[in-house]
Design an enzyme around this catalytic site. Structure first.
Site, PDB file in Angstrom:
ATOM      1  CB  SER A 138      -0.838   0.000   1.279  1.00 32.26           C
ATOM      2  OG  SER A 138      -1.345   1.287   1.559  1.00 32.26           O
ATOM      3  CE1 TYR A 151      -3.629  -2.271   5.223  1.00 31.93           C
ATOM      4  CE2 TYR A 151      -3.309   0.061   4.734  1.00 31.93           C
ATOM      5  CZ  TYR A 151      -3.519  -1.240   4.304  1.00 31.93           C
ATOM      6  OH  TYR A 151      -3.621  -1.502   2.966  1.00 31.93           O
TER       7      TYR A 151
HETATM    8  N1  LIG Z   1      -8.511  -0.686  -1.627  1.00 29.34           N
HETATM    9  C1  LIG Z   1      -7.528   0.174  -1.412  1.00 29.34           C
HETATM   10  O1  LIG Z   1      -7.733   1.406  -1.383  1.00 29.34           O
HETATM   11  C2  LIG Z   1      -6.127  -0.317  -1.201  1.00 29.34           C
HETATM   12  C3  LIG Z   1      -5.107   0.650  -1.126  1.00 29.34           C
HETATM   13  C4  LIG Z   1      -3.805   0.236  -0.927  1.00 29.34           C
HETATM   14  C5  LIG Z   1      -3.509  -1.110  -0.813  1.00 29.34           C
HETATM   15  N2  LIG Z   1      -4.523  -2.042  -0.875  1.00 29.34           N
HETATM   16  C6  LIG Z   1      -4.138  -3.436  -0.737  1.00 29.34           C
HETATM   17  O2  LIG Z   1      -4.666  -4.180  -1.816  1.00 29.34           O
HETATM   18  C7  LIG Z   1      -4.914  -5.535  -1.388  1.00 29.34           C
HETATM   19  C8  LIG Z   1      -6.326  -5.941  -1.772  1.00 29.34           C
HETATM   20  O3  LIG Z   1      -7.224  -5.072  -1.103  1.00 29.34           O
HETATM   21  P1  LIG Z   1      -8.713  -4.829  -1.610  1.00 29.34           P
HETATM   22  O4  LIG Z   1      -8.935  -3.367  -1.628  1.00 29.34           O
HETATM   23  O5  LIG Z   1      -9.006  -5.620  -2.824  1.00 29.34           O
HETATM   24  O6  LIG Z   1      -9.512  -5.422  -0.336  1.00 29.34           O
HETATM   25  P2  LIG Z   1     -10.895  -6.228  -0.228  1.00 29.34           P
HETATM   26  O7  LIG Z   1     -11.826  -5.831  -1.313  1.00 29.34           O
HETATM   27  O8  LIG Z   1     -11.307  -6.075   1.187  1.00 29.34           O
HETATM   28  O9  LIG Z   1     -10.441  -7.745  -0.505  1.00 29.34           O
HETATM   29  C9  LIG Z   1      -9.631  -8.392   0.419  1.00 29.34           C
HETATM   30  C10 LIG Z   1      -9.454  -9.832   0.005  1.00 29.34           C
HETATM   31  O10 LIG Z   1      -8.683 -10.495   1.032  1.00 29.34           O
HETATM   32  C11 LIG Z   1      -9.367 -11.656   1.456  1.00 29.34           C
HETATM   33  N3  LIG Z   1      -9.114 -11.920   2.869  1.00 29.34           N
HETATM   34  C12 LIG Z   1      -9.314 -11.093   3.918  1.00 29.34           C
HETATM   35  N4  LIG Z   1      -9.038 -11.725   5.075  1.00 29.34           N
HETATM   36  C13 LIG Z   1      -8.628 -12.974   4.731  1.00 29.34           C
HETATM   37  C14 LIG Z   1      -8.214 -14.110   5.483  1.00 29.34           C
HETATM   38  N5  LIG Z   1      -8.171 -14.108   6.822  1.00 29.34           N
HETATM   39  N6  LIG Z   1      -7.886 -15.232   4.813  1.00 29.34           N
HETATM   40  C15 LIG Z   1      -7.960 -15.269   3.457  1.00 29.34           C
HETATM   41  N7  LIG Z   1      -8.337 -14.233   2.695  1.00 29.34           N
HETATM   42  C16 LIG Z   1      -8.674 -13.106   3.337  1.00 29.34           C
HETATM   43  C17 LIG Z   1     -10.842 -11.359   1.201  1.00 29.34           C
HETATM   44  O11 LIG Z   1     -11.575 -12.546   0.970  1.00 29.34           O
HETATM   45  P3  LIG Z   1     -12.546 -13.267   2.034  1.00 29.34           P
HETATM   46  O12 LIG Z   1     -13.268 -12.211   2.793  1.00 29.34           O
HETATM   47  O13 LIG Z   1     -13.432 -14.125   1.164  1.00 29.34           O
HETATM   48  O14 LIG Z   1     -11.627 -14.079   2.892  1.00 29.34           O
HETATM   49  C18 LIG Z   1     -10.760 -10.571  -0.114  1.00 29.34           C
HETATM   50  O15 LIG Z   1     -10.705 -11.457  -1.208  1.00 29.34           O
HETATM   51  C19 LIG Z   1      -4.622  -5.549   0.118  1.00 29.34           C
HETATM   52  O16 LIG Z   1      -3.298  -6.016   0.317  1.00 29.34           O
HETATM   53  C20 LIG Z   1      -4.704  -4.091   0.522  1.00 29.34           C
HETATM   54  O17 LIG Z   1      -3.922  -3.807   1.669  1.00 29.34           O
HETATM   55  C21 LIG Z   1      -5.814  -1.667  -1.054  1.00 29.34           C
END
Ligand SMILES: NC(=O)c1ccc[n+]([C@@H]2O[C@H](COP(=O)([O-])OP(=O)(O)OC[C@H]3O[C@@H](n4cnc5c(N)ncnc54)[C@H](OP(=O)(O)O)[C@@H]3O)[C@@H](O)[C@H]2O)c1
Length: 266
Positions: A138, A151
């Site tokens: 991130s 975080y």
């Molecule tokens: N969205 C943003 O603004 C943003 C910004 C910077 C970085 N990121 C990074 O991008 C990545 C993806 O984020 P996203 O925005 O796509 O988040 P998201 O929509 O919340 O998706 C998170 C994913 O992680 C899985 N997950 C969560 N807890 C888990 C566990 N205990 N075991 C297995 N799987 C788990 C969830 O699936 P289940 O719930 O089905 O387990 C889901 O598929 C992350 O590393 C996040 O830190 C996101």
């Protein structure tokens, strides 16, 4: 000399957090490129909706070491190797550092840091030369976000892992790419383990928000180019640069942003 491109066709990709958000968008883009996928997340139903018949679905809770081992074992049993490991699954904790209970913080570290670490340890022996690890961090892994300091701490730890592994794994011919997104339109803020998302951080951030599909497109492009570090959108490199060159000025800006958040919440 131009770097050789990384061909995704027929590559075996173990992708975590594939059930929604950036992970689901990555899964679809990888399917389009002809990769063979092992899709990991807790929600089996959502994974099945994304998977093609030839993909492997592993319902696993990555906070649990036994589930991490099973995810890799099932991938090896189906495909015999891992060409690409994408550590994408993560959760957030948004609260004041001094007051936050440690239980959700420990769980966040398990998912955001120890799961990628252990998956690397388990997968690398099955990764041939020419393969790749992609760690989705991130912008909070390059610049502290004081409304979610802990975080950020998980992502700084992941950043150290990414940069160290790149050097350690070079002799094995395994490349390591670090991805540092800014704000991406997903359900991430609704899934935080503790606290609540900071609203109204800055109007500029809202203008810089990108879709999960755009983020996935840029990640695949960086993979194909064997990039080292991808910051998306590119404008966030400015924040990374400020953190290195003018840390005091950046701290002042972050202090003002935190004050604005505290005011909007009181
Ligand atoms: N969205 C943003 O603004 C943003 C910004 C910077 C970085 N990121 C990074 O991008 C990545 C993806 O984020 P996203 O925005 O796509 O988040 P998201 O929509 O919340 O998706 C998170 C994913 O992680 C899985 N997950 C969560 N807890 C888990 C566990 N205990 N075991 C297995 N799987 C788990 C969830 O699936 P289940 O719930 O089905 O387990 C889901 O598929 C992350 O590393 C996040 O830190 C996101």
């Amino acid at each position: 000399m131009p770097r050789e491109t990384f061909e995704l066709q027929d590559k075996v990709v173990l992708l975590t957090g594939a059930s929604e958000g950036i992970g689901a968008a990555l899964a679809r883009a990888l399917q389009f490129r002809g990769a063979r996928l092992a899709l990991v997340a807790r929600s089996e139903q959502k994974l099945k909706e994304i998977a093609r018949q030839e993909d492997l679905v592993v319902a696993a809770d990555l906070s649990l070491p036994a589930d991490r081992a099973r995810a890799v074992a099932e991938t090896i049993s189906r495909f015999g190797r891992v060409d690409v490991l994408i550590n994408n699954a993560a959760v957030g904790v948004y609260d004041k550092t001094i007051a936050v209970p440690l239980e959700p913080v420990r769980k966040m570290f398990e998912i955001n840091f120890f799961a990628p670490l252990e998956l690397c340890q388990l997968a690398v022996p099955h990764m041939p030369p020419g393969s790749m690890i992609v760690n989705i961090s991130s912008i909070g892994g390059k610049v502290i976000l004081p409304w979610a300091t802990l975080y950020s701490a998980t992502k700084y730890a992941l950043d150290a892992l990414t940069e160290g592994l790149r050097v350690e794994l070079y002799p094995r011919g395994i490349h390591v790419l670090g991805v540092y997104p800014g704000h991406v339109r997903t359900g991430f803020q609704q899934h935080i383990l503790h606290g609540r998302a900071a609203e109204g951080i800055s109007p500029l951030r809202n203008r810089l928000t990108i879709s999960a599909e755009e983020c996935a497109r840029l990640i695949l492009r960086a993979m194909e180019r064997r990039g080292r570090t991808l910051v998306v959108p590119t404008l966030y490199w400015f924040a990374v640069w400020c953190a290195r060159v003018f840390p005091g000025a950046l701290e002042t800006r972050l202090r003002h942003m935190l004050q604005a958040i505290d005011k909007s919440e009181s």
